[in-house]
Design a protein around this motif. Sequence first.
Motif, PDB file in Angstrom:
ATOM      1  N   GLY A   1     -30.824  33.233   1.179  1.00 55.56           N
ATOM      2  CA  GLY A   1     -31.024  34.226   2.123  1.00 55.56           C
ATOM      3  C   GLY A   1     -30.121  35.522   2.006  1.00 55.56           C
ATOM      4  N   TYR A   2     -30.761  36.765   2.134  1.00 51.22           N
ATOM      5  CA  TYR A   2     -29.928  38.044   2.263  1.00 51.22           C
ATOM      6  C   TYR A   2     -30.265  38.862   3.391  1.00 51.22           C
ATOM      7  CZ  TYR A   2     -29.053  42.642   0.593  1.00 51.22           C
ATOM      8  OH  TYR A   2     -28.624  43.954   0.418  1.00 51.22           O
ATOM      9  N   ASP A   3     -29.235  39.453   3.951  1.00 53.05           N
ATOM     10  CA  ASP A   3     -29.424  40.349   5.192  1.00 53.05           C
ATOM     11  C   ASP A   3     -28.316  41.490   5.041  1.00 53.05           C
ATOM     12  OD1 ASP A   3     -31.003  41.271   7.191  1.00 53.05           O
ATOM     13  OD2 ASP A   3     -29.465  40.091   8.630  1.00 53.05           O
ATOM     14  N   VAL A   4     -28.750  42.427   5.730  1.00 49.83           N
ATOM     15  CA  VAL A   4     -27.894  43.732   5.798  1.00 49.83           C
ATOM     16  C   VAL A   4     -27.808  44.140   7.091  1.00 49.83           C
ATOM     17  CG1 VAL A   4     -29.566  45.185   4.704  1.00 49.83           C
ATOM     18  CG2 VAL A   4     -27.331  45.977   4.671  1.00 49.83           C
ATOM     19  N   HIS A   5     -26.814  44.678   7.906  1.00 48.21           N
ATOM     20  CA  HIS A   5     -27.049  45.363   9.006  1.00 48.21           C
ATOM     21  C   HIS A   5     -25.997  46.804   8.914  1.00 48.21           C
ATOM     22  CE1 HIS A   5     -29.416  42.940  11.747  1.00 48.21           C
ATOM     23  NE2 HIS A   5     -29.140  41.893  11.016  1.00 48.21           N
ATOM     24  N   PRO A   6     -26.513  47.804   9.563  1.00 53.28           N
ATOM     25  CA  PRO A   6     -25.571  49.184   9.491  1.00 53.28           C
ATOM     26  C   PRO A   6     -24.654  49.104  10.738  1.00 53.28           C
ATOM     27  CG  PRO A   6     -27.813  49.559  10.211  1.00 53.28           C
ATOM     28  CD  PRO A   6     -27.782  47.984   9.866  1.00 53.28           C
ATOM     29  N   PHE A   7     -23.530  49.622  10.346  1.00 50.29           N
ATOM     30  CA  PHE A   7     -22.550  49.697  11.479  1.00 50.29           C
ATOM     31  C   PHE A   7     -23.020  50.757  12.609  1.00 50.29           C
ATOM     32  CE2 PHE A   7     -18.889  48.260   8.395  1.00 50.29           C
ATOM     33  CZ  PHE A   7     -18.796  47.160   9.236  1.00 50.29           C
ATOM     34  N   ALA A   8     -22.450  50.574  13.889  1.00 52.44           N
ATOM     35  CA  ALA A   8     -22.905  51.572  14.743  1.00 52.44           C
ATOM     36  C   ALA A   8     -21.704  51.696  15.771  1.00 52.44           C
ATOM     37  CB  ALA A   8     -24.088  51.124  15.760  1.00 52.44           C
ATOM     38  N   PRO A   9     -21.692  52.431  16.414  1.00 53.77           N
ATOM     39  CA  PRO A   9     -20.536  52.626  17.388  1.00 53.77           C
ATOM     40  C   PRO A   9     -20.177  51.263  18.453  1.00 53.77           C
ATOM     41  CG  PRO A   9     -21.746  54.629  17.663  1.00 53.77           C
ATOM     42  CD  PRO A   9     -22.516  53.776  16.933  1.00 53.77           C
ATOM     43  N   GLY A  10     -18.980  50.986  18.516  1.00 48.54           N
ATOM     44  CA  GLY A  10     -18.680  49.413  19.159  1.00 48.54           C
ATOM     45  C   GLY A  10     -17.458  48.966  18.851  1.00 48.54           C
ATOM     46  N   ASP A  11     -17.082  47.889  19.401  1.00 49.32           N
ATOM     47  CA  ASP A  11     -15.716  47.521  19.019  1.00 49.32           C
ATOM     48  C   ASP A  11     -15.636  46.177  18.402  1.00 49.32           C
ATOM     49  OD1 ASP A  11     -16.498  45.850  21.088  1.00 49.32           O
ATOM     50  OD2 ASP A  11     -15.265  47.043  22.747  1.00 49.32           O
ATOM     51  N   ALA A  12     -16.499  45.420  18.214  1.00 49.89           N
ATOM     52  CA  ALA A  12     -16.468  43.997  17.459  1.00 49.89           C
ATOM     53  C   ALA A  12     -17.757  43.785  16.618  1.00 49.89           C
ATOM     54  CB  ALA A  12     -16.385  43.095  18.470  1.00 49.89           C
ATOM     55  N   VAL A  13     -17.536  42.919  15.884  1.00 49.51           N
ATOM     56  CA  VAL A  13     -18.955  42.571  15.093  1.00 49.51           C
ATOM     57  C   VAL A  13     -18.880  40.953  15.291  1.00 49.51           C
ATOM     58  CG1 VAL A  13     -18.904  44.227  13.200  1.00 49.51           C
ATOM     59  CG2 VAL A  13     -17.519  42.229  13.079  1.00 49.51           C
ATOM     60  N   TRP A  14     -20.181  40.301  15.059  1.00 46.39           N
ATOM     61  CA  TRP A  14     -20.335  39.050  15.164  1.00 46.39           C
ATOM     62  C   TRP A  14     -20.527  38.572  13.608  1.00 46.39           C
ATOM     63  CZ3 TRP A  14     -19.708  35.272  19.018  1.00 46.39           C
ATOM     64  CH2 TRP A  14     -19.541  36.098  20.205  1.00 46.39           C
ATOM     65  N   LEU A  15     -19.965  37.587  13.206  1.00 46.77           N
ATOM     66  CA  LEU A  15     -20.022  37.024  11.726  1.00 46.77           C
ATOM     67  C   LEU A  15     -19.970  35.441  11.886  1.00 46.77           C
ATOM     68  CD1 LEU A  15     -18.047  39.734   9.595  1.00 46.77           C
ATOM     69  CD2 LEU A  15     -20.682  39.463   9.829  1.00 46.77           C
ATOM     70  N   CYS A  16     -20.932  34.906  11.765  1.00 48.76           N
ATOM     71  CA  CYS A  16     -20.859  33.471  11.470  1.00 48.76           C
ATOM     72  C   CYS A  16     -20.555  32.869  12.760  1.00 48.76           C
ATOM     73  CB  CYS A  16     -20.139  32.705  10.418  1.00 48.76           C
ATOM     74  SG  CYS A  16     -20.758  32.892   8.793  1.00 48.76           S
ATOM     75  N   GLY A  17     -21.148  33.613  14.038  1.00 52.13           N
ATOM     76  CA  GLY A  17     -20.841  33.199  15.281  1.00 52.13           C
ATOM     77  C   GLY A  17     -19.567  33.372  15.907  1.00 52.13           C
ATOM     78  N   VAL A  18     -18.863  34.027  15.231  1.00 53.36           N
ATOM     79  CA  VAL A  18     -17.471  34.389  15.445  1.00 53.36           C
ATOM     80  C   VAL A  18     -17.249  35.905  16.065  1.00 53.36           C
ATOM     81  CG1 VAL A  18     -14.766  34.476  14.890  1.00 53.36           C
ATOM     82  CG2 VAL A  18     -16.332  32.551  14.332  1.00 53.36           C
ATOM     83  N   LYS A  19     -16.731  36.337  16.952  1.00 53.73           N
ATOM     84  CA  LYS A  19     -16.581  37.736  17.384  1.00 53.73           C
ATOM     85  C   LYS A  19     -15.100  38.135  16.711  1.00 53.73           C
ATOM     86  CE  LYS A  19     -17.349  40.699  21.401  1.00 53.73           C
ATOM     87  NZ  LYS A  19     -17.517  40.902  22.670  1.00 53.73           N
ATOM     88  N   ILE A  20     -15.535  39.118  16.037  1.00 52.25           N
ATOM     89  CA  ILE A  20     -14.276  39.809  15.285  1.00 52.25           C
ATOM     90  C   ILE A  20     -14.016  41.071  15.925  1.00 52.25           C
ATOM     91  CG2 ILE A  20     -13.159  40.383  13.029  1.00 52.25           C
ATOM     92  CD1 ILE A  20     -15.018  38.427  11.701  1.00 52.25           C
TER      93      ILE A  20
END
Length: 396
Positions: free
Chosen positions: A242-261
């Motif tokens: 599997g492959y995926d890409v998402h761009p950044f947008a204004p905000g204060d955290a990212v979700w990666l593998c179900g963990v909020k960073i």
Amino acid sequence: MRPKSIAVIIVAAGKGERAGTDGNPDPKQYRLLAGKPVLSRTITAFLATDAVTQIVAVIHPDHAARYGQLVLDDARLLPPVLGALTRQGSVLAGLKALAPLRPDLVLIQDAARPFATPALIARVIAALDQHDAALPTLPVTDTIKRSRDGTRVATTEDRRQLFAAQTPQGFRFGQIFSAHMRAETVRREFTDDAEIAEWAGLSVAMVEGERNNLKITHPEDFSRAERIIMPDHGTETRIGTGYDVHPFAPGDAVWLCGVKIPHKAKLQGHSDADVALHALTDAILGAIGEGDIGTHFPPSDDQWKGAASTLFLAHAGELVARRKGRIVNLDVTIVAEAPRIAAHVPAMCAVIAETLGISADRVAVKATTNEKLGFIGREEGIVSMASASIELPRED
Ligand SMILES: Nc1ccn([C@@H]2O[C@H](COP(=O)(O)OP(=O)(O)OP(=O)(O)O)[C@@H](O)[C@H]2O)c(=O)n1
Ligand SMILES: C[C@](O)(CO)[C@H](O)COP(=O)(O)O
């Protein structure tokens, strides 16, 4: 005649020391066998018999939280009771818990034996029409030696007279309860309940046991048990990527593998934009030939707006289970200049393992930067790649 009430005691209060841990935090009765805890399999085997009226599990006080996580829903399953230091003591705790219900018969089962079949259970129950007690046995197949010191043979036994005892062992409730109460007062440890019945002078019948009714005792018994569920010759291993890409947008955290960073930006997307779980979901779907994440959760569908991507992953896991598949291992790579991922990897593996009901040692999450090159290097977005290896029953 009033139909008989048949209770089942499942003794699960042992520490499983001989089975070791194999890096697993859980004792053997809670470890996963082809995606499902051993104890769930043992209990489910008895729930499949309609004649069973109550089931009580006897558990170790340290395992109460783990027992609470088992997904079992049946009114016949009573709240668990706490066991004792020995198997014999744990069985007695189960008998005491059942005493107010006064069942006619009781079957006593090791939690560590997950493969009691309906036919085996029926044979034990049927034998109780004629006998006080019944147990499944198998003739021993090895020649049995007796030794006083474990180094030199004293004698050879006549194996035609020797049988290995299994569970479930069945009894008339009142008789085995009083035999166990008396046995508690003597200075001797009985290794099964039929032995207590013999000692109390009850008539104990042998019924035919089953080779697959193994007791998980040593580490290698886990792979033997998995082969019983999914025989090697009937499976094939599939690989998906599997492959995926998402761009950044204004905000204060990212979700990666179900963990909020926490981060200086968020990832933009229709759901929570967890790029890593999207890649992983696609890898699993790819391995089982079930399309991709967009087929199952179209971005045009408003119900997935802001959805937690663990939901997508759980769905892919369910599709694997529906096809009686087994996840062998999963491998996720996250390519991000920032945030730093390493400290979150154990939590990420735990979320993935829990969502899919597999052990965490089957999951790997790795991260790398893009050496400041390209759009990842310019911190415009994050890429993730994943692969999944899945065993499926062979269809040809
Ligand atoms: N104090 C104990 C000891 C054992 N058992 C249960 O009795 C069954 C048969 O015991 P065994 O296979 O020997 O399990 P353990 O005692 O956990 O294993 P070990 O001796 O290797 O520690 C198991 O389902 C175990 O959980 C129990 O309820 N209470
Ligand atoms: C009850 C039993 O499974 C019959 O074979 C066996 O005696 C349990 O022994 P363990 O040492 O407690 O596993």
